[in-house]
Design a protein around this motif. Sequence first.
Motif, mmCIF file in Angstrom:
data_model
loop_
_atom_site.group_PDB
_atom_site.id
_atom_site.type_symbol
_atom_site.label_atom_id
_atom_site.label_comp_id
_atom_site.label_asym_id
_atom_site.label_seq_id
_atom_site.Cartn_x
_atom_site.Cartn_y
_atom_site.Cartn_z
ATOM 1 N N ARG A 67 -16.196 72.320 41.774
ATOM 2 C CA ARG A 67 -15.962 71.598 43.048
ATOM 3 C C ARG A 67 -14.736 71.900 43.821
ATOM 4 N NH1 ARG A 67 -13.561 66.825 44.502
ATOM 5 N NH2 ARG A 67 -12.743 66.480 42.306
ATOM 6 N N LEU A 68 -14.951 72.137 45.144
ATOM 7 C CA LEU A 68 -14.160 72.331 46.126
ATOM 8 C C LEU A 68 -13.489 71.123 46.746
ATOM 9 C CD1 LEU A 68 -15.637 75.456 47.858
ATOM 10 C CD2 LEU A 68 -14.101 75.310 45.776
ATOM 11 N N GLN A 69 -12.309 71.195 47.180
ATOM 12 C CA GLN A 69 -11.568 69.770 47.521
ATOM 13 C C GLN A 69 -10.514 70.304 48.541
ATOM 14 O OE1 GLN A 69 -9.455 67.456 44.732
ATOM 15 N NE2 GLN A 69 -9.265 65.667 45.923
ATOM 16 N N THR A 70 -10.615 69.468 49.967
ATOM 17 C CA THR A 70 -9.540 69.828 50.794
ATOM 18 C C THR A 70 -8.249 69.183 50.326
ATOM 19 O OG1 THR A 70 -11.276 69.645 52.604
ATOM 20 C CG2 THR A 70 -8.895 69.453 53.024
ATOM 21 N N ASP A 71 -7.122 70.031 50.105
ATOM 22 C CA ASP A 71 -5.833 69.315 49.794
ATOM 23 C C ASP A 71 -5.444 68.349 50.903
ATOM 24 O OD1 ASP A 71 -3.553 70.010 47.998
ATOM 25 O OD2 ASP A 71 -2.524 69.696 50.056
ATOM 26 N N ALA A 72 -4.424 67.177 50.492
ATOM 27 C CA ALA A 72 -4.239 66.198 51.155
ATOM 28 C C ALA A 72 -3.307 66.303 52.302
ATOM 29 C CB ALA A 72 -3.723 65.131 50.209
ATOM 30 N N SER A 73 -2.640 67.605 52.026
ATOM 31 C CA SER A 73 -1.767 67.965 53.355
ATOM 32 C C SER A 73 -2.480 68.980 54.045
ATOM 33 C CB SER A 73 -0.620 68.437 52.658
ATOM 34 O OG SER A 73 -0.963 70.000 52.034
ATOM 35 N N SER A 74 -3.700 69.559 54.169
ATOM 36 C CA SER A 74 -4.297 70.275 55.080
ATOM 37 C C SER A 74 -4.413 69.678 56.476
ATOM 38 C CB SER A 74 -5.806 70.677 54.456
ATOM 39 O OG SER A 74 -5.668 71.344 53.375
ATOM 40 N N PRO A 75 -4.420 68.417 56.654
ATOM 41 C CA PRO A 75 -4.695 68.116 58.076
ATOM 42 C C PRO A 75 -3.504 68.201 58.935
ATOM 43 C CG PRO A 75 -5.797 66.442 56.825
ATOM 44 C CD PRO A 75 -5.016 67.608 55.770
ATOM 45 N N LEU A 76 -2.003 68.511 57.979
ATOM 46 C CA LEU A 76 -1.045 68.767 58.702
ATOM 47 C C LEU A 76 -1.194 70.250 59.418
ATOM 48 C CD1 LEU A 76 1.517 67.469 55.872
ATOM 49 C CD2 LEU A 76 0.514 66.137 58.155
ATOM 50 N N LEU A 77 -2.001 70.932 59.160
ATOM 51 C CA LEU A 77 -1.923 72.333 59.906
ATOM 52 C C LEU A 77 -2.459 72.080 61.193
ATOM 53 C CD1 LEU A 77 -3.022 74.558 56.628
ATOM 54 C CD2 LEU A 77 -0.770 74.344 57.772
ATOM 55 N N ALA A 124 -14.555 68.391 49.872
ATOM 56 C CA ALA A 124 -14.304 66.935 49.657
ATOM 57 C C ALA A 124 -13.306 66.552 50.568
ATOM 58 C CB ALA A 124 -14.138 66.554 48.207
ATOM 59 N N PRO A 125 -13.587 65.250 51.326
ATOM 60 C CA PRO A 125 -12.401 64.723 52.223
ATOM 61 C C PRO A 125 -10.959 64.602 51.483
ATOM 62 C CG PRO A 125 -14.063 63.207 51.593
ATOM 63 C CD PRO A 125 -14.627 64.493 51.181
ATOM 64 N N PRO A 126 -9.935 64.444 52.098
ATOM 65 C CA PRO A 126 -8.560 64.240 51.291
ATOM 66 C C PRO A 126 -8.595 62.807 50.753
ATOM 67 C CG PRO A 126 -8.382 64.387 53.532
ATOM 68 C CD PRO A 126 -9.837 64.835 53.258
ATOM 69 N N ARG A 127 -8.202 62.536 49.581
ATOM 70 C CA ARG A 127 -8.151 61.413 48.990
ATOM 71 C C ARG A 127 -7.072 60.649 49.221
ATOM 72 N NH1 ARG A 127 -11.378 62.102 43.137
ATOM 73 N NH2 ARG A 127 -13.448 62.936 43.876
ATOM 74 N N ALA A 128 -5.762 61.323 49.230
ATOM 75 C CA ALA A 128 -4.597 60.340 49.469
ATOM 76 C C ALA A 128 -3.766 61.253 50.224
ATOM 77 C CB ALA A 128 -4.044 60.076 47.977
ATOM 78 N N VAL A 129 -2.536 60.614 50.693
ATOM 79 C CA VAL A 129 -1.585 61.346 51.118
ATOM 80 C C VAL A 129 -0.765 61.939 50.245
ATOM 81 C CG1 VAL A 129 0.404 60.963 52.700
ATOM 82 C CG2 VAL A 129 -1.476 59.633 53.443
ATOM 83 N N GLN A 130 -0.350 63.347 50.640
ATOM 84 C CA GLN A 130 0.480 63.969 49.889
ATOM 85 C C GLN A 130 1.821 63.030 49.043
ATOM 86 O OE1 GLN A 130 2.368 67.635 51.066
ATOM 87 N NE2 GLN A 130 2.303 68.602 48.698
ATOM 88 N N GLY A 131 2.024 63.093 47.947
ATOM 89 C CA GLY A 131 3.056 62.250 47.282
ATOM 90 C C GLY A 131 2.731 61.190 47.177
ATOM 91 N N ALA A 132 1.746 60.336 47.478
ATOM 92 C CA ALA A 132 1.342 58.975 47.510
ATOM 93 C C ALA A 132 0.572 58.621 46.329
ATOM 94 C CB ALA A 132 0.971 58.500 48.627
ATOM 95 N N SER A 133 0.201 59.448 45.634
ATOM 96 C CA SER A 133 -0.550 59.335 44.215
ATOM 97 C C SER A 133 0.035 58.361 43.268
ATOM 98 C CB SER A 133 -1.204 60.611 43.616
ATOM 99 O OG SER A 133 -1.765 60.156 42.637
#
Length: 353
Positions: A132-142, A342-351
């Motif tokens: 399964r491929l998943q977008t990293d939670a921080s990717s939108p910052l790019l 997959a869409p990001p599940r959480a903000v980085q560092g907030a898990s």
Amino acid sequence: MDVLLTVVVPVYAVEGYLYQCLESLRAGLSAEENALVEVIAVDDASPDACGAMLDGYAARHGDLRVVHLPGNVGLGLARNAGLAEARGEYVWFVDSDDWLPSGSVRAVLERLRETEPDVLLVDHLRVHENGRLQTDASSPLLAGSVDLSRLLGVQHTAWNRVMRREFLAKHELRFPAGWYEDVPFSNPVLIAAERLDVLNRVCYHYRVGRFGAITATRSDRHFEAFEQWDRLHAWLAAAGVAPALKVRMFTLMISHLLVVAGNESRVHPSRRRAYFRRIAALYRRHRPDGYLPPAGTPGLKHRLVAANSYTAYAALRTGYRVAGLRRRSTERTPAVSRDVPAPPRAVQGASLR
């Protein structure tokens, strides 16, 4: 033709993944593009067949340089060994259990020639063991304009940034020994860059959950993260960075360490209290003027660190885990395509993990 890009591949105990990585580095390149790239593989005294595999690959293909280290030095120092042999104007560190999607090197070469940055950030996908491929939670910052404060929130790894060798030498940026070696390297790389650019394109596939990977290994070596963050703060002080950047890095540090503390694949539950105490000590040591906890649950956890209140933190963590289990038991998880992130599940560092 001068080498534009050196790809450094540190290798240790990855014989099941090595060929996929090596094959991906030149896939789809034209003869002209291929001449712009050199690949240096560093055999970090791998205990399996990786050393022989590298020599065989180099003999068959003729476009791989292999460095054999006499003893195991760890990921950071192995990268330094490859960097010392590099001839390219730019260097890209690629981990040997990961791989590059088709077209990545070509896209990076084009962007380097177009913008001539000190540092080029690229996007990645997380690849799970089931494919399964998943977008990293921080990717939108790019996305959007190149803003340093925002981009510091992108996952702080070596493999998502391509760097000018002269820039690294000028600022004496090298990897330290130990785990979490990316912390005092990848953050200064962004802060010191005069010309920072972003290629908002998936150029890297990062394998997660692999047996034997540091991020999936329970060990007290995760306590080495504290020394690495101390190194970073020493660099920030010596570099005289702006107060706002110190606040940003401090916030990211506490969030990162809380994620590690809550991850049972890294810190054994019996060691979580001690890990939390070390976070609290680091908080007191480096808290900058002007710092305010973030909003919501992450901010609450930051406040518990400030109060050194492990009991309250443990109760909060348990409550969220129970609530999450109940929610997942009543919800049907939709299938995720192996070909679509997959869409990001959480903000980085907030898990809360």
